[in-house]
Motif scaffolding. Structure first.
Motif, PDB file in Angstrom:
ATOM      1  N   GLU A 816       0.815  -1.215   0.000  1.00  0.00           N
ATOM      2  CA  GLU A 816       0.000   0.000   0.000  1.00  0.00           C
ATOM      3  C   GLU A 816       0.847   1.262   0.000  1.00  0.00           C
ATOM      4  N   TYR A 817       2.128   1.122  -0.349  1.00  0.00           N
ATOM      5  CA  TYR A 817       3.036   2.270  -0.401  1.00  0.00           C
ATOM      6  C   TYR A 817       3.649   2.299  -1.796  1.00  0.00           C
ATOM      7  N   PRO A 818       3.975   3.472  -2.343  1.00  0.00           N
ATOM      8  CA  PRO A 818       4.500   3.528  -3.719  1.00  0.00           C
ATOM      9  C   PRO A 818       5.710   2.604  -3.905  1.00  0.00           C
ATOM     10  N   ALA A 819       5.665   1.804  -4.957  1.00  0.00           N
ATOM     11  CA  ALA A 819       6.764   0.876  -5.249  1.00  0.00           C
ATOM     12  C   ALA A 819       8.052   1.668  -5.458  1.00  0.00           C
ATOM     13  N   GLY A 820       9.133   1.173  -4.905  1.00  0.00           N
ATOM     14  CA  GLY A 820      10.429   1.833  -5.036  1.00  0.00           C
ATOM     15  C   GLY A 820      10.765   2.737  -3.870  1.00  0.00           C
ATOM     16  N   GLN A 821       9.758   3.161  -3.110  1.00  0.00           N
ATOM     17  CA  GLN A 821      10.009   3.958  -1.909  1.00  0.00           C
ATOM     18  C   GLN A 821       9.953   3.050  -0.688  1.00  0.00           C
ATOM     19  N   PHE A 822      10.854   3.297   0.227  1.00  0.00           N
ATOM     20  CA  PHE A 822      10.898   2.451   1.420  1.00  0.00           C
ATOM     21  C   PHE A 822       9.965   2.979   2.503  1.00  0.00           C
ATOM     22  N   LEU A 823       9.327   2.042   3.163  1.00  0.00           N
ATOM     23  CA  LEU A 823       8.469   2.329   4.309  1.00  0.00           C
ATOM     24  C   LEU A 823       9.175   1.779   5.544  1.00  0.00           C
ATOM     25  N   TYR A 824       9.230   2.577   6.606  1.00  0.00           N
ATOM     26  CA  TYR A 824       9.960   2.207   7.821  1.00  0.00           C
ATOM     27  C   TYR A 824       9.000   2.110   9.003  1.00  0.00           C
ATOM     28  N   TYR A 825       9.226   1.123   9.849  1.00  0.00           N
ATOM     29  CA  TYR A 825       8.414   1.020  11.064  1.00  0.00           C
ATOM     30  C   TYR A 825       9.119   0.148  12.090  1.00  0.00           C
ATOM     31  N   MET A 826       8.740   0.349  13.336  1.00  0.00           N
ATOM     32  CA  MET A 826       9.214  -0.511  14.424  1.00  0.00           C
ATOM     33  C   MET A 826       8.152  -1.554  14.726  1.00  0.00           C
ATOM     34  N   PRO A 827       8.512  -2.820  14.796  1.00  0.00           N
ATOM     35  CA  PRO A 827       7.525  -3.827  15.207  1.00  0.00           C
ATOM     36  C   PRO A 827       7.050  -3.547  16.632  1.00  0.00           C
ATOM     37  N   ARG A 828       5.858  -4.058  16.959  1.00  0.00           N
ATOM     38  CA  ARG A 828       5.304  -3.865  18.308  1.00  0.00           C
ATOM     39  C   ARG A 828       6.237  -4.479  19.353  1.00  0.00           C
ATOM     40  N   GLN A 829       6.173  -3.922  20.555  1.00  0.00           N
ATOM     41  CA  GLN A 829       7.059  -4.346  21.634  1.00  0.00           C
ATOM     42  C   GLN A 829       7.003  -5.851  21.873  1.00  0.00           C
ATOM     43  N   CYS A1041       3.790  30.614  28.612  1.00  0.00           N
ATOM     44  CA  CYS A1041       4.844  30.406  27.618  1.00  0.00           C
ATOM     45  C   CYS A1041       4.242  29.969  26.291  1.00  0.00           C
ATOM     46  N   GLN A1042       5.078  29.961  25.284  1.00  0.00           N
ATOM     47  CA  GLN A1042       4.662  29.520  23.962  1.00  0.00           C
ATOM     48  C   GLN A1042       5.660  28.481  23.452  1.00  0.00           C
ATOM     49  N   LYS A1043       5.129  27.484  22.778  1.00  0.00           N
ATOM     50  CA  LYS A1043       5.974  26.397  22.277  1.00  0.00           C
ATOM     51  C   LYS A1043       5.958  26.417  20.749  1.00  0.00           C
ATOM     52  N   MET A1044       7.139  26.461  20.182  1.00  0.00           N
ATOM     53  CA  MET A1044       7.234  26.393  18.729  1.00  0.00           C
ATOM     54  C   MET A1044       7.645  24.980  18.312  1.00  0.00           C
ATOM     55  N   PHE A1045       7.139  24.544  17.139  1.00  0.00           N
ATOM     56  CA  PHE A1045       7.605  23.267  16.580  1.00  0.00           C
ATOM     57  C   PHE A1045       7.654  23.391  15.070  1.00  0.00           C
ATOM     58  N   VAL A1046       8.509  22.581  14.483  1.00  0.00           N
ATOM     59  CA  VAL A1046       8.633  22.497  13.023  1.00  0.00           C
ATOM     60  C   VAL A1046       8.558  21.025  12.640  1.00  0.00           C
ATOM     61  N   VAL A1047       7.752  20.714  11.617  1.00  0.00           N
ATOM     62  CA  VAL A1047       7.615  19.342  11.118  1.00  0.00           C
ATOM     63  C   VAL A1047       8.010  19.320   9.656  1.00  0.00           C
ATOM     64  N   GLN A1048       8.783  18.318   9.285  1.00  0.00           N
ATOM     65  CA  GLN A1048       9.250  18.213   7.905  1.00  0.00           C
ATOM     66  C   GLN A1048       9.197  16.754   7.470  1.00  0.00           C
ATOM     67  N   GLN A1049       8.589  16.503   6.308  1.00  0.00           N
ATOM     68  CA  GLN A1049       8.580  15.137   5.782  1.00  0.00           C
ATOM     69  C   GLN A1049       9.986  14.735   5.358  1.00  0.00           C
ATOM     70  N   ILE A1050      10.370  13.518   5.681  1.00  0.00           N
ATOM     71  CA  ILE A1050      11.665  12.986   5.246  1.00  0.00           C
ATOM     72  C   ILE A1050      11.459  12.378   3.872  1.00  0.00           C
ATOM     73  N   PRO A1051      12.120  12.903   2.836  1.00  0.00           N
ATOM     74  CA  PRO A1051      11.834  12.493   1.451  1.00  0.00           C
ATOM     75  C   PRO A1051      12.006  10.988   1.224  1.00  0.00           C
ATOM     76  N   ASP A1052      11.211  10.470   0.297  1.00  0.00           N
ATOM     77  CA  ASP A1052      11.265   9.058  -0.122  1.00  0.00           C
ATOM     78  C   ASP A1052      11.087   8.095   1.039  1.00  0.00           C
ATOM     79  N   SER A1053      10.246   8.482   1.988  1.00  0.00           N
ATOM     80  CA  SER A1053       9.968   7.604   3.127  1.00  0.00           C
ATOM     81  C   SER A1053       8.595   7.943   3.681  1.00  0.00           C
ATOM     82  N   ASN A1054       8.173   7.188   4.659  1.00  0.00           N
ATOM     83  CA  ASN A1054       6.911   7.460   5.358  1.00  0.00           C
ATOM     84  C   ASN A1054       7.161   8.142   6.690  1.00  0.00           C
ATOM     85  N   LEU A1055       8.348   8.763   6.835  1.00  0.00           N
ATOM     86  CA  LEU A1055       8.760   9.330   8.118  1.00  0.00           C
ATOM     87  C   LEU A1055       8.649  10.858   8.135  1.00  0.00           C
ATOM     88  N   LEU A1056       8.523  11.396   9.345  1.00  0.00           N
ATOM     89  CA  LEU A1056       8.489  12.835   9.572  1.00  0.00           C
ATOM     90  C   LEU A1056       9.522  13.189  10.629  1.00  0.00           C
TER      91      LEU A1056
END
Length: 1139
Positions: A816-829, A1041-1056
């Motif tokens: 279910e992910y584009p062929a040629g791109q890697f999908l990364y995940y950690m198996p359940r504990q 206080c105020q909290k800043m965050f930045v999110v960026q997609q990691i190219p050619d992966s399913n990671l952020l």
């Protein structure tokens, strides 16, 4: 690329804020000095040092406020985070591509596109073919059972009953046991047992059957001896059946007298108390075969005279009657005293299906019954007849047998007019009466009721009498069928047999959905003319069919990566489905759920909200439909959105319907290639290659000589001509050989990398690939002693292997992910041996406009390797050129005021400063950022439902037993237990014998409801990343206080990549977001509607409710168990004293 963001204040605003604060502070100091000077000039000299200290204090305070303001508006440069993400993505892709060989594998499949053809899968043709094969297989089982029934009836016809018969049969409890002198015990003797692969590795004797007798039945009773002698004739038929159909499992004859003849013979293991409670007459296959479907109303007397032991016996009688009902039967329970009440008010005036759910529900309610008032049975009988008559008029219930079960200690009223009004002269409703207790004053009245309504009267004075007396009603209901000699074949619902010794081992080693079985059974009648009108049922013959073997006829490789097959009964209940979970964990033990075999199709395929699929299948129709479904992998943690096509048809001669599911996309197509056997066999013998051990490439269960062969061994022996008689799946073998040839270069590629030790990255542990044919190759780059993921791709790692009911998790997710791109995940504990990461990608074949998935490949690495690369990239050196950077520079993830994370597309953390965060859902760690990401549309919350869940009950005591308040009560319990057992020995199952089991056995066990799990419905969330949003940044206001965050997609992966300001705590304003399931609570009205609702079902075709030759005069008598008066008084007085 789309950006979502919130504007940030510039550095000028920060400087202005600082200047403003300094001016306020200076003004405050000057004003105070002026006032002091004006008021008292002489003081100013003395207060000079104090003023200096005050100014210093003000400066410190202002400086602190200044720091807070600066921190509250910290600027994390999005450009820096983007650079990090790009660099990290390139490193990950390079690592994954190099060690997996994905590009080489894709090229090899690209090269063969010119010589393969892609075909669209015809789901309708497929489901019909599977159904025909299943019909043929089940037909063989039915023929075996018919042969057994014929042999048993013939043996009985020529057998003359002998009251004084002496016959030594093999008793399965006593075989191979000796007495103190070393001599075989009676009914024992030497009985050869050998472990057999076909029978779950149990020691069995395939040349001989043996007999099991329940503990409460005397094993030398003349009825038992005559039945055992007569049924010896079945031995040859058992063996002959097994030779004709080697896929047969257990064959048996359950006698109406209580014994159970089983082939092959086994050693029967009693429970921890040395007792065998198994009684074949209680089994669903026996009851369904012995009777037609029935509507039963149980009417129980709860007047004041029913107190104490009588009520205990009455409750046990109700529960025993409930145990004789199945999903084709309907039931209700009415209690009466001065007034009539339904034990479940929700079921007032109706009949409900007697499935496992409802039967267990009734049992809980029956335990709460209490006695009070005077018994007036007339109203209760009227109410019962009304309910039964209305059910018939409205076409509800079984539309077959109808019966009222009256449980009372006496009936004083004149109720003849009730029968005249509602039941005479047809006597369509049978009335069975159970007289409870020793008192015989009203015996004639109670018997008259039964005898004048085609029923049966029994007298139950002890708990030990209940079982035998309840079974009598089954013999009465079977009379019309017996007299007609109608041998209806029945099939049971799915069930889990816990009788055999290694059942619990199977619970732990097999897929839950494949542990179940069904039975085919047929009644056995007496054909003797002199007993014809009595309609004597001799027993029931049957055999089991493991649903695992049935589902092998719908091979996984034909259904695609997400496809599956399933079976349902005529009642809409699941027989087999990959999402059926019949077990739950209690402590460390796996146990069957209370409702495991009454799970409805609509509770598994819950996207079918209109129940169109269920309705069509229950009606036995053939057709197709499509559904958009949310499905989950990885034990519900990750959601996938699929469009499924459903195809369904009926399996003739059975009450079952078969359905298959094909997913749009890759599931629509299958590609076919061809290679020579010689070429394919050479590559198939490579040491790194395996095939799916649970798939059937070749049938190894037909010939006993083949049963110890693995599938790979069988395939090789077949292809080399050593076993040409093996039955093999030619299409699957062709695909396997083709895949072996195409993937062969990967073996050399992996080996070359491994030999180049100097260029190896430490932490890359296993490269792997799998194809649509169940073929797998893998290369271990790290030795077992250094490997973190030791269990990965081992036989115990079922989730990552090809099994009978699913493809590996890494294969399904890659599809279910584009062929040629890697999908990364950690198996359940709970599934991994250590901190590991899986990288996986799909490999496809395209011909014209059609694309089919060929397989998936990937690499398993340590999380430590990924972390080391990440921390190296995310730390800008001190000499970084910051001239063009607006914000913090140099930026470092190892800084105390910055938190950096890598999360996957479902929100699970892979990398964090805190080791324990790995594998957790990010919303649990930082609810403020996750909430904001959901609001901004970067993540979407998806609701999933589980209608097979188990929830804890509300916390208060559920046991009706008294707690042990005092040492005296504990002593009394012990003394009562001793006396009860002593008198049991003297009286053989009389009043003292079993009373203690109802009241005192659980006196020392005081379970709380909070410890008890019960079936429930739950809703649980899953989260999914919206890939169109590549990056975002924002500021979260959290109080001061105020909290800043930045999110960026990691190219050619399913990671952020997330970079978050760490020194602003938002936990008070934002709660953690958890993935814990929540029980769906129904109000009383909705709950009642759900319980009362009658779903569409297909009734069994045959019904035997009446026969004119039936002998209605055979309507019962008093209990045959007699008790000496003196011994009875001794028992009563002893128990009274203790109580």
């Amino acid at each position: 690329m789309e950006r979502v963001g919130t504007g940030l204040s510039g550095l000028e605003k920060e400087h202005a804020a600082i200047a403003g604060l300094m001016q306020i502070g200076a003004a405050a100091g000057m004003n105070r000095w002026s006032r002091e000077n004006t008021g008292n000039a002489s003081k100013s000299d003395k207060s000079g040092p104090h003023t200096g200290r005050l100014m210093m204090l003000m400066w410190i305070i202002l400086h602190s406020s200044l720091c807070l303001m600066v921190d509250g508006q910290m600027k994390i440069p999005p450009e820096t985070v983007q650079q990090w993400a790009v660099s990290f993505g390139k490193e990950l892709t390079a690592l994954s591509a190099r060690y997996s060989g994905a590009k080489l594998l894709q090229k090899k499949y690209k090269d063969i596109e010119g010589v393969v053809k892609i075909e669209e899968v015809d789901g309708m043709e497929l489901v019909k073919k599977f159904a025909e094969e299943m019909e043929e297989m089940l037909g063989r089982k039915m023929k075996s059972v018919k042969r057994l029934a014929e042999a048993a009836e013939e043996a009985d016809f020529y057998h003359m009953y002998n009251e004084t018969l002496e016959f030594d049969y093999y008793n399965s409890m006593l075989i191979n046991t000796v007495d103190e002198d070393g001599n075989p015990v009676p009914l024992g003797g030497e009985f050869t047992l050998e472990e057999n692969e076909h029978f779950n590795k149990l020691p069995v004797n395939t040349q001989q059957s043996n007999i099991q007798v329940p503990t409460n039945v005397y094993n030398r009773d003349p009825d038992i001896l005559n039945g055992a002698y007569m049924s010896e004739a079945l031995n040859d038929v058992f063996i002959d059946n097994f030779q004709k159909d080697p896929t047969l499992t257990w064959q048996y004859f359950g006698s109406s007298t209580g014994f159970f003849r089983l082939y092959p013979g086994i050693q029967w293991i009693p429970d921890e108390n040395g007792v065998v409670t198994f009684d074949c007459r209680n089994r669903n296959w026996y009851i369904q075969a012995a009777t037609s479907p029935k509507d039963v109303i149980i009417v129980v007397d709860v007047s004041g005279s029913m107190k104490g032991l009588r009520l205990t016996i009455a409750k046990h009688t109700i529960n025993t009657i409930l145990d004789t009902l199945g999903e084709n039967d309907f039931v209700n329970i009415i209690a009466y005293s001065d007034y009539v009440r339904y034990v479940e008010p929700c079921f007032k005036g109706t009949l409900v299906q007697a499935d496992l759910d409802n039967r267990e529900h009734f049992k809980l309610l029956v335990e709460e019954l209490h006695v009070k008032g005077e018994g007036k049975v007339k109203k209760a009988m009227k109410e019962s007849f009304k309910v039964l008559n209305e059910a018939t008029a409205m076409g509800q219930g079984s539309l077959c047998n109808q019966a009222i079960m009256l449980i009372t200690d006496g009936a004083m009223e004149d109720f003849q007019d009730v029968f005249e009004e509602f039941n005479w002269p047809e006597r369509r409703v049978r009335v069975f009466t159970y007289l409870i207790g020793r008192e015989m004053t009203f015996a004639e009245n109670v018997k008259w009721i039964a005898c004048n309504n085609k029923g049966y009267y029994t007298h139950i004075s002890t708990l030990a009498d209940v079982q035998e007396n309840v079974m009598e009603y089954l013999h009465v209901l079977s009379r019309p069928m017996v007299i007609n000699h109608d041998h209806d074949i029945i099939w049971t619902e799915a069930y889990m047999d816990s009788v055999f010794p290694n059942t619990m081992e199977l619970f732990n080693t097999q897929a839950q959905s494949l542990l179940l079985m069904t039975s085919v059974a047929m009644p056995v009648f007496s054909k003797k003319k002199e007993t014809l009108s009595h309609g004597i049922l001799l027993g029931v013959v049957g055999t089991d069919v493991a649903l695992r073997e049935l589902m092998r006829l719908a091979p996984r490789y034909k259904l695609g990566v997400h496809g599956y097959a399933y079976l349902i009964t005529n009642n809409g209940y699941i027989l087999s489905h990959p999402d059926l979970r019949p077990l739950y964990k209690e402590g460390k033990k796996l146990k069957p759920k209370p409702n495991y075999n009454s799970v409805d199709l609509s509770e598994v395929e819950w996207e079918d909200t209109e129940e169109m699929l269920r309705t069509a299948m229950v009606k036995g129709e053939t057709g197709t439909m499509s559904l958009d479904v949310r499905t989950s992998v990885d034990k519900g943690r990750r959601v996938m959105f699929l469009k499924n096509d459903y195809f369904y048809t009926v399996i003739n001669e059975t009450p079952f319907s078969l359905g298959i599911v094909l997913s749009r996309g890759y599931g629509q197509y299958i590609f076919l290639g061809n290679v020579s056997v010689e070429e394919g066999l050479h590559d198939l013998l490579a040491p790194d290659l395996t095939i799916a051990s649970e798939w059937t490439y070749c049938e190894t269960d037909i010939d006993p000589a083949h049963r110890k062969l693995t599938q790979l061994q069988a395939v090789v022996r077949y292809l080399t001509g050593k076993e040409p008689d093996l039955e093999c799946d030619v299409q699957l073998l062709q695909q396997t050989l083709f895949d072996a040839v195409v993937t062969a270069p990967i073996e050399a590629y992996w080996t070359a990398i491994m030999l180049n030790t100097s260029g190896m990255d430490e932490g890359i542990e296993t490269a792997f690939l799998g194809t649509r044919s169940g073929l797998m190759r893998f290369q271990r780059y790290t030795g077992i002693e250094k490997r973190v993921g030791r269990s990965f791709l081992t036989s115990a790692d079922k989730e990552n292997m090809f099994t009978l009911d699913h493809f590996p998790v890494w294969y399904r997710r890659a599809a279910e992910y584009p062929a040629g791109q890697f999908l990364y995940y950690m198996p359940r504990q709970e599934t991994r041996a250590g901190r590991i990461v899986i990288a996986t990608t799909a490999v496809t074949v395209t011909v014209g406009k059609k694309t089919a998935i060929a397989g998936a490949t990937g690499v398993q690495m340590t999380l430590e390797l990924m972390e080391s690369r990440f921390w190296a990239i995310t730390a800008q050196p001190n000499d970084t050129d910051c001239s063009d950077v607006e914000g913090i520079c140099p930026l470092r993830c190892d800084s105390y005021d910055i938190e950096c994370y890598v999360i996957d597309n479902n929100g699970f953390v892979l990398i964090s400063k805190r080791r324990n965060d790995a594998g957790r859902f990010f919303g649990e760690i930082d609810g403020s950022v996750m909430t904001t990401l959901i609001r901004m549309g970067m993540f979407k919350r998806v609701s999933l439902f589980d209608y097979q869940a188990m929830c804890k009950m509300n916390s208060h005591s559920v046991s009706s037993a008294r707690p042990l308040f005092s040492p005296f009560y504990g002593l009394a319990s012990t003394l009562k237990w001793f006396l009860s057992n002593f008198l049991l020995f003297l009286l053989e199952f009389n009043i003292c014998g079993l009373w203690h089991t109802e009241h005192f056995a659980d006196a020392s066990v005081h379970k709380k409801k909070g410890d008890i799990l019960q079936p429930c419905d739950t809703e649980y969330p899953s989260f999914v990343y919206e890939p169109s949003v590549k990056e975002t940044n924002s500021i979260i206001k959290c109080g001061r206080c105020q909290k800043m965050f930045v999110v960026q997609q990691i190219p050619d992966s399913n990671l952020l990549m997330l970079v978050v300001q760490a020194d602003c705590d938002c936990s008070r304003q934002y709660s953690p977001i958890t993935m814990e399931p929540k029980e769906v609570k129904y109000n009383a009205s909705v709950k009642c509607d759900r319980m009362r609702s009658q779903k569409i079902r297909r009734r069994p075709e045959s019904c035997h409710a009446y026969h004119q030759q039936e002998n209605a005069d055979d309507c019962g008598g008093a209990s045959s168990i007699l008790l000496s008066t003196s011994l009875f008084m001794l028992c009563l007085s002893s128990l009274a004293l203790i109580s």
